[in-house]
Design a protein around this motif. Sequence first.
Motif, PDB file in Angstrom:
ATOM      1  N   CYS A 266       0.834  -1.202   0.000  1.00  0.00           N
ATOM      2  CA  CYS A 266       0.000   0.000   0.000  1.00  0.00           C
ATOM      3  C   CYS A 266       0.871   1.254   0.000  1.00  0.00           C
ATOM      4  CB  CYS A 266      -0.932  -0.012   1.209  1.00  0.00           C
ATOM      5  SG  CYS A 266      -2.239   1.226   1.102  1.00  0.00           S
ATOM      6  N   ASP A 267       1.998   1.190   0.696  1.00  0.00           N
ATOM      7  CA  ASP A 267       2.936   2.318   0.660  1.00  0.00           C
ATOM      8  C   ASP A 267       3.342   2.630  -0.775  1.00  0.00           C
ATOM      9  OD1 ASP A 267       2.876   2.567   3.387  1.00  0.00           O
ATOM     10  OD2 ASP A 267       4.763   1.516   3.743  1.00  0.00           O
ATOM     11  N   LYS A 268       3.557   1.587  -1.578  1.00  0.00           N
ATOM     12  CA  LYS A 268       3.954   1.798  -2.972  1.00  0.00           C
ATOM     13  C   LYS A 268       2.822   2.443  -3.773  1.00  0.00           C
ATOM     14  CE  LYS A 268       6.150  -0.477  -6.911  1.00  0.00           C
ATOM     15  NZ  LYS A 268       5.364   0.307  -7.882  1.00  0.00           N
ATOM     16  N   LEU A 269       1.584   1.991  -3.547  1.00  0.00           N
ATOM     17  CA  LEU A 269       0.447   2.624  -4.223  1.00  0.00           C
ATOM     18  C   LEU A 269       0.351   4.104  -3.868  1.00  0.00           C
ATOM     19  CD1 LEU A 269      -2.359  -0.083  -3.826  1.00  0.00           C
ATOM     20  CD2 LEU A 269      -1.248   0.617  -5.954  1.00  0.00           C
ATOM     21  N   ILE A 270       0.593   4.412  -2.601  1.00  0.00           N
ATOM     22  CA  ILE A 270       0.542   5.800  -2.146  1.00  0.00           C
ATOM     23  C   ILE A 270       1.614   6.626  -2.851  1.00  0.00           C
ATOM     24  CG2 ILE A 270       0.972   7.295  -0.158  1.00  0.00           C
ATOM     25  CD1 ILE A 270      -0.396   5.153   1.577  1.00  0.00           C
ATOM     26  N   MET A 271       2.833   6.125  -2.874  1.00  0.00           N
ATOM     27  CA  MET A 271       3.934   6.859  -3.505  1.00  0.00           C
ATOM     28  C   MET A 271       3.679   7.064  -4.993  1.00  0.00           C
ATOM     29  SD  MET A 271       5.874   7.678  -1.070  1.00  0.00           S
ATOM     30  CE  MET A 271       7.196   8.377  -2.069  1.00  0.00           C
ATOM     31  N   ASP A 272       3.133   6.055  -5.655  1.00  0.00           N
ATOM     32  CA  ASP A 272       2.875   6.156  -7.098  1.00  0.00           C
ATOM     33  C   ASP A 272       1.792   7.183  -7.430  1.00  0.00           C
ATOM     34  OD1 ASP A 272       4.788   4.248  -7.534  1.00  0.00           O
ATOM     35  OD2 ASP A 272       3.379   2.589  -7.841  1.00  0.00           O
ATOM     36  N   ALA A 273       0.927   7.498  -6.453  1.00  0.00           N
ATOM     37  CA  ALA A 273      -0.196   8.413  -6.708  1.00  0.00           C
ATOM     38  C   ALA A 273       0.018   9.800  -6.103  1.00  0.00           C
ATOM     39  CB  ALA A 273      -1.491   7.801  -6.160  1.00  0.00           C
ATOM     40  N   LEU A 274       1.206  10.065  -5.602  1.00  0.00           N
ATOM     41  CA  LEU A 274       1.442  11.354  -4.946  1.00  0.00           C
ATOM     42  C   LEU A 274       1.232  12.548  -5.869  1.00  0.00           C
ATOM     43  CD1 LEU A 274       4.544  10.816  -2.609  1.00  0.00           C
ATOM     44  CD2 LEU A 274       2.186  11.298  -1.942  1.00  0.00           C
ATOM     45  N   ASN A 275       1.453  12.346  -7.157  1.00  0.00           N
ATOM     46  CA  ASN A 275       1.337  13.477  -8.088  1.00  0.00           C
ATOM     47  C   ASN A 275      -0.032  13.568  -8.748  1.00  0.00           C
ATOM     48  OD1 ASN A 275       1.586  11.196  -9.645  1.00  0.00           O
ATOM     49  ND2 ASN A 275       3.190  11.992 -11.000  1.00  0.00           N
ATOM     50  N   LYS A 276      -0.999  12.809  -8.253  1.00  0.00           N
ATOM     51  CA  LYS A 276      -2.357  12.879  -8.795  1.00  0.00           C
ATOM     52  C   LYS A 276      -3.220  13.807  -7.953  1.00  0.00           C
ATOM     53  CE  LYS A 276      -2.838   8.313 -10.981  1.00  0.00           C
ATOM     54  NZ  LYS A 276      -3.646   7.067 -10.987  1.00  0.00           N
ATOM     55  N   ASN A 277      -3.798  14.810  -8.617  1.00  0.00           N
ATOM     56  CA  ASN A 277      -4.733  15.710  -7.944  1.00  0.00           C
ATOM     57  C   ASN A 277      -6.129  15.108  -8.039  1.00  0.00           C
ATOM     58  OD1 ASN A 277      -6.148  17.806  -6.823  1.00  0.00           O
ATOM     59  ND2 ASN A 277      -5.644  19.306  -8.392  1.00  0.00           N
ATOM     60  N   TYR A 278      -6.705  14.768  -6.915  1.00  0.00           N
ATOM     61  CA  TYR A 278      -7.989  14.060  -6.922  1.00  0.00           C
ATOM     62  C   TYR A 278      -9.085  14.830  -7.645  1.00  0.00           C
ATOM     63  CZ  TYR A 278     -12.507  12.451  -5.402  1.00  0.00           C
ATOM     64  OH  TYR A 278     -13.808  12.034  -5.403  1.00  0.00           O
ATOM     65  N   VAL A 279      -9.037  16.151  -7.586  1.00  0.00           N
ATOM     66  CA  VAL A 279     -10.141  16.939  -8.141  1.00  0.00           C
ATOM     67  C   VAL A 279     -10.182  16.865  -9.668  1.00  0.00           C
ATOM     68  CG1 VAL A 279      -8.976  19.164  -8.458  1.00  0.00           C
ATOM     69  CG2 VAL A 279     -11.390  19.103  -7.751  1.00  0.00           C
ATOM     70  N   ASP A 280      -9.084  16.429 -10.311  1.00  0.00           N
ATOM     71  CA  ASP A 280      -9.086  16.282 -11.768  1.00  0.00           C
ATOM     72  C   ASP A 280      -9.778  14.974 -12.152  1.00  0.00           C
ATOM     73  OD1 ASP A 280      -7.684  18.634 -11.947  1.00  0.00           O
ATOM     74  OD2 ASP A 280      -5.724  17.670 -12.036  1.00  0.00           O
TER      75      ASP A 280
ATOM     76  N   PHE B  72     -10.449  22.442  -2.584  1.00  0.00           N
ATOM     77  CA  PHE B  72     -10.569  22.008  -3.972  1.00  0.00           C
ATOM     78  C   PHE B  72      -9.525  20.923  -4.248  1.00  0.00           C
ATOM     79  CE2 PHE B  72     -10.359  22.768  -8.682  1.00  0.00           C
ATOM     80  CZ  PHE B  72     -11.675  22.445  -8.946  1.00  0.00           C
ATOM     81  N   SER B  73      -8.295  21.309  -4.494  1.00  0.00           N
ATOM     82  CA  SER B  73      -7.256  20.323  -4.782  1.00  0.00           C
ATOM     83  C   SER B  73      -6.904  19.505  -3.543  1.00  0.00           C
ATOM     84  CB  SER B  73      -5.993  21.025  -5.295  1.00  0.00           C
ATOM     85  OG  SER B  73      -6.234  21.656  -6.530  1.00  0.00           O
ATOM     86  N   LYS B  74      -6.652  18.231  -3.757  1.00  0.00           N
ATOM     87  CA  LYS B  74      -6.149  17.355  -2.698  1.00  0.00           C
ATOM     88  C   LYS B  74      -5.573  16.097  -3.345  1.00  0.00           C
ATOM     89  CE  LYS B  74     -10.413  14.799  -1.657  1.00  0.00           C
ATOM     90  NZ  LYS B  74     -11.382  14.433  -0.601  1.00  0.00           N
ATOM     91  N   GLY B  75      -4.740  15.399  -2.610  1.00  0.00           N
ATOM     92  CA  GLY B  75      -4.093  14.214  -3.145  1.00  0.00           C
ATOM     93  C   GLY B  75      -5.040  13.042  -3.302  1.00  0.00           C
ATOM     94  N   SER B  76      -4.664  12.125  -4.183  1.00  0.00           N
ATOM     95  CA  SER B  76      -5.454  10.917  -4.421  1.00  0.00           C
ATOM     96  C   SER B  76      -4.971   9.725  -3.604  1.00  0.00           C
ATOM     97  CB  SER B  76      -5.391  10.541  -5.908  1.00  0.00           C
ATOM     98  OG  SER B  76      -5.924  11.559  -6.714  1.00  0.00           O
ATOM     99  N   SER B  77      -3.766   9.843  -3.025  1.00  0.00           N
ATOM    100  CA  SER B  77      -3.124   8.685  -2.403  1.00  0.00           C
ATOM    101  C   SER B  77      -3.973   8.026  -1.333  1.00  0.00           C
ATOM    102  CB  SER B  77      -1.774   9.101  -1.806  1.00  0.00           C
ATOM    103  OG  SER B  77      -0.893   9.514  -2.813  1.00  0.00           O
TER     104      SER B  77
END
Length: 514
Positions: free
Chosen positions: A72-86, A318-323
Amino acid sequence: MVLSKISSQSDVSVHSTFASRYVRESLPRYRMPDNSIPKEAAFQIINDELMLDGRPRLNLASFVTTWMEPECDKLIMDALNKNYVDMDEYPVTTELQNRCVNMIAHLFNAPLGESEAAVGVGTVGSSEAIMLAGLAFKRKWQNKRRALGLPCDKPNIVTGANVQVCWEKFARYFEVELKEVKLTEGYYVMDPEKAVEMVDENTICVAAILGSTLNGEFEDVKKLNDLLTEKNRVTGWDTPIHVDAASGGFIAPFLWPELEWDFRLPLVKSINVSGHKYGLVYAGVGWAIWRSKDDLPDELIFHINYLGADQPTFTLNFSKGSSQIIAQYYQLIRLGHEGYRNVMENCHENAMFLREGLERTGRFEIVSKEIGVPLVAFSLKDNSRHDEFEIAEMLRSYGWIVPAYTMPADAQHITVLRVVIREDFSRTLAERLVLDVTKVLHELDNLPVRLHAKSTAVVEEAAAAVVVAAGEGGSGRVNGTFLKKTEIETQREITTYWKKFVANKKKNNKNTIC
């Protein structure tokens, strides 16, 4: 012979950060520096300073998750640059959030049809979820009052004095009166009968807590629902209930599934829960779930299209992380009912083990309940010589972070220590904590009475002597001597006491080799 050297200004050739000039210069604290520094130096210096923080897994003050599986840590790291609001750019992430909302709604027994979608939203935590739920209650109440031609400028919420500070924030930020049911010694949650008595026509909802921050206890939501149903019948009101299940929402369904606190009760219209507590996700995710679409006014939902498609949004930011959204979905499908049940049973059993170990010392009164959040809240039976704050401070020397705090209004004379049992708190750690608490008690027994207790006792004894000697208004003299001391005199007496104590210690330990 004189040795001299020329310092390199850039240190480009120096590969060791500790051989560079960056470790002998103070870093800016309030203004951005003019020049850059190497990435290795920036990392090392910041990392070194962070070593002074406490260890998260030994932070027993927090309910927030401090361990997750490496996958799960790896999934979190891989999604750090995803903005959930997009949402249009990251449709799968949006779909994962919707799946989480539906899974949690069913866990809370929402009355949904076979193919009916649940109504809810992911948030950055329970604080935001509570703000959103409170806004929904306020707007529904205002709309109804306006339709009836009644004033709607004085809304209130009824809660217990044990609510988390986010409820006070909601009340202050959104101009809602907070009517608190005071606590009493031995009863540290909201009394449903007193709460219903405080309900009036301006009450937008009654907030019940499933897992009090103070002692982990579940409030009696079923009794509250029954009493409020009767009051609504008599008065013609339709005052609803919100359940703040920040801590208990992922506990009760697995340990006490027969307990009625959720959408099985007709007046419960919304529930918040923290994914980053016993939802077993790192800090940064919470959930707000509504009973049905009718309980969330559509006028509070905004629709935007400047990210590529029409997107409904109901959040405070508005913006927030997806991780954390992705991490929550991972835990729900990875663990399932079986896994969550096992984790919660382990937490509960370790809490009971710690409780029994503290009781065996004979020094503590247990304030927490066996049915509730897996934590142990306890206070000293006798705190005349040393108090709970001293125990908390001394446990720090063993690495433990255990909070000490006073109860809210009408029970503020009670001081409590609290140990929160999380997923990563093993039986071995529980055994070690009991051992270290026992050591701390032994150390305190061998110390002199704390300064505060001594000074308080001196003043109280002097005041009592004045009353005895002079009645209710005499001179306060006994055998010609005025007994009540000034603050300076009291401090001098304490200083003299300590000087004698230290001198005696030095005398007794003069042959000790340190």
